[in-house]
Design an enzyme around this catalytic site. Structure first.
Site, short mmCIF file in Angstrom:
data_model
loop_
_atom_site.label_atom_id
_atom_site.label_comp_id
_atom_site.label_asym_id
_atom_site.label_seq_id
_atom_site.Cartn_x
_atom_site.Cartn_y
_atom_site.Cartn_z
N GLN A 82 0.81 -1.22 0.00
CA GLN A 82 0.00 0.00 0.00
C GLN A 82 0.85 1.27 0.00
OE1 GLN A 82 -3.15 -1.36 3.21
NE2 GLN A 82 -3.83 0.46 2.13
N HIS A 83 0.23 2.35 -0.42
CA HIS A 83 0.71 3.73 -0.23
C HIS A 83 1.85 4.17 -1.15
CE1 HIS A 83 -1.65 3.10 3.30
NE2 HIS A 83 -0.69 2.58 4.03
N ASP A 243 -2.22 -4.75 -0.28
CA ASP A 243 -1.88 -6.06 0.27
C ASP A 243 -2.75 -6.42 1.47
OD1 ASP A 243 -0.70 -4.08 1.85
OD2 ASP A 243 1.32 -4.92 1.75
#
Length: 498
Positions: A82-83, A243
């Site tokens: 993520q991110h 994820d």
């Protein structure tokens, strides 16, 4: 029918093939990679080309292992860390390495965005979350300030799983789950938050891809990849997700009452919710999931990262370290394990602290036990916050590498205070991506089987891994958690945790 799941993580990208009828993982492949070297302290970056190369290698390995059965491949799903910030120019070329979730170089940008939104309360009102260094928004602001020439050339912003979806299909889009981790999405209404966009960078809205439902597929596999991989028909590529969102699906965490703990390099704890769960203190991340519902989540940056550091210091095998932990009494050393800062609690610049040291507990085994207890207490802190926000917690399903250890599992039960059990397969996010792909294929065929029905059939647990909490130890660890809070509060005004 066979479904493929791609899991693009921080350390490697893995591919698995899931038999839809039996739930068996038929084959797996992939490749590990590292980080861009020579960066300033706090910066963590990877070249997206590494993810593509690893995914391509994994796909070729899996399809070769399937042999003639590769004609049964009907869908592909992608899970991504993520991110991470991936930026493309107008010709769809990657402009710079991706800044990752574990990059903590954006604390100044977090303060600036928070101030523009009217403080933490304003940020929570706008996007449902406080602004943390791990999220994508401060990375975007960092780039706009520190690399303005590259920002001017940026035409598209994608997250890691979106980038792999683009490589697979040629389509650029974001689904609600992964998008909620950007700190740009109003998670309650599942739409971009104009105030957050304006506070982050000029011209941001026009650089974001289309936003849509997680139930809508991304597209079909590109013809060039079909030919390269020897596929006669183009599989459907589902929306994919972050994820944690894919691990939720892969662990069957798709209905109210389910909670998953992922025990990897970092630690995450997440639950299914049919309504937004917004923490006014911002300690629980208010995310959407990748099934068009919500996924309250707690993340700690330090989990097996800490235990593996201690294990390697003494040159132990995993079994030797487990034996050292088992031989020690519970709760001796009090450890704040913030060796790389921390996300929950929000202490990106903090360093680790050991306390309650005596001649009897300041031993190799004592340090080993403190390393594992402390990181699980960090998740326990988040679990208590779940309960305070009304999230039901009756049992916890475990995934990630550390879930294979009996001592880790029992400590989870004792610290969390509820029964725990591990999956039959440790590939939660990859198998979750494959399951989502199967769901998308069925939807496209007019079969409206629900994800809970699918998960009940395909997600299986190893009953031998079930651990019941020891109530005396649960009470003991509640006291150790209180000690940790007191130590943290005492040190907050000092340079150790600033």
């Amino acid at each position: 029918m066979i479904l493929l799941g791609i899991d693009c993580g921080t350390q490697s990208t893995k591919v698995v093939a899931l038999d839809w009828e039996t739930g068996e993982i038929l084959a797996s492949g992939g490749e590990a990679y590292g980080f861009v070297e020579g960066l300033p302290e706090g910066a963590m970056e990877q070249d997206p080309a590494w993810w593509v190369a690893a995914a391509d290698k994994g796909m070729r390995e899996v399809l070769a292992a399937l042999g003639p059965r590769k004609v049964d491949v009907a869908g592909i799903g992608v899970s991504g860390q993520q991110h991470g910030l991936v930026v493309l120019d107008k010709n769809d070329r990657v402009l710079r390495p991706a800044k990752l979730w574990c990059d903590t170089s954006t604390t100044a940008e977090c303060r600036e965005i928070t101030s523009a939104l009217g403080g933490d309360a304003g940020a929570v009102a706008s996007v449902g979350n406080t602004i943390r260094p791990g999220y994508t928004a401060p990375k975007i602001r960092w780039m706009a300030h520190h690399e303005p020439d590259l920002w001017d050339r940026t035409a598209t912003i994608l997250l890691p799983h979106d980038f792999l979806n683009f490589w697979l299909t040629g389509e650029k889009r974001m689904e609600y789950g992964d998008a909620s981790g950007t700190a740009l999405l109003d998670i309650q209404n599942r739409s971009w938050a104009p105030q957050a966009l304006d506070a982050t960078a000029a011209g941001l809205a026009e650089r974001l891809p289309a936003l849509g439902s997680s139930s809508e597929p991304c597209g079909k596999l590109r013809e060039t990849l079909c030919k390269a991989w020897g596929l006669s028909q183009a599989p459907l590529v589902s929306s994919g997700g972050g994820d944690n969102m894919m691990a939720a699906i892969g662990t069957g965490n798709v209905q109210v009452g389910e909670v998953t703990a992922s025990l990897g390099t970092s630690g995450t704890l997440f639950a299914f919710s049919d309504k937004p769960v917004v923490d006014p203190r911002g300690e629980v991340a208010a995310f959407c999931d990748s099934t068009d519902h919500w996924l309250p989540l707690v993340c700690t940056m330090n989990l097996t990262l800490i235990s593996e550091h201690v294990r390697k210091l003494f040159g132990w095998s995993h079994d030797e370290m487990d034996a050292m932990i088992s031989a020690e009494k519970p709760g001796g050393l009090v450890f704040l394990p913030y060796l790389t800062g921390e996300r929950t609690p929000d202490l990106p610049s903090a360093r680790g602290v050991l306390a309650n040291i005596s001649l009897t507990n300041f031993t190799a085994g004592g340090l080993a036990r403190a390393a594992v207890e402390s990181v699980l207490l960090g998740l326990g802190y988040g679990l208590n916050r779940f309960r305070e926000l009304g999230v039901p917690v009756s049992s916890i399903r475990l995934t990630g590498g550390a879930s294979s250890s009996p001592i880790w599992r029992q400590l989870c039960a004792d610290i969390f205070g509820v029964p725990v059990m591990a999956l039959d397969s440790g590939k939660g996010a990859a198998s979750g991506a494959a399951i989502q792909a199967g769901w998308a294929v069925l939807q496209a065929q007019g079969d409206h089987c629900t994800l809970p029905e699918i998960a009940q059939r395909l997600v299986t647990f190893d009953d031998s891994t079930r651990c019941q909490p020891n109530r005396e130890l649960t009470a003991h660890y509640a006291g150790v958690l209180d000690q940790s809070r007191e130590l943290r509060a005492a040190l907050l005004p000092t340079s150790f945790l600033s």
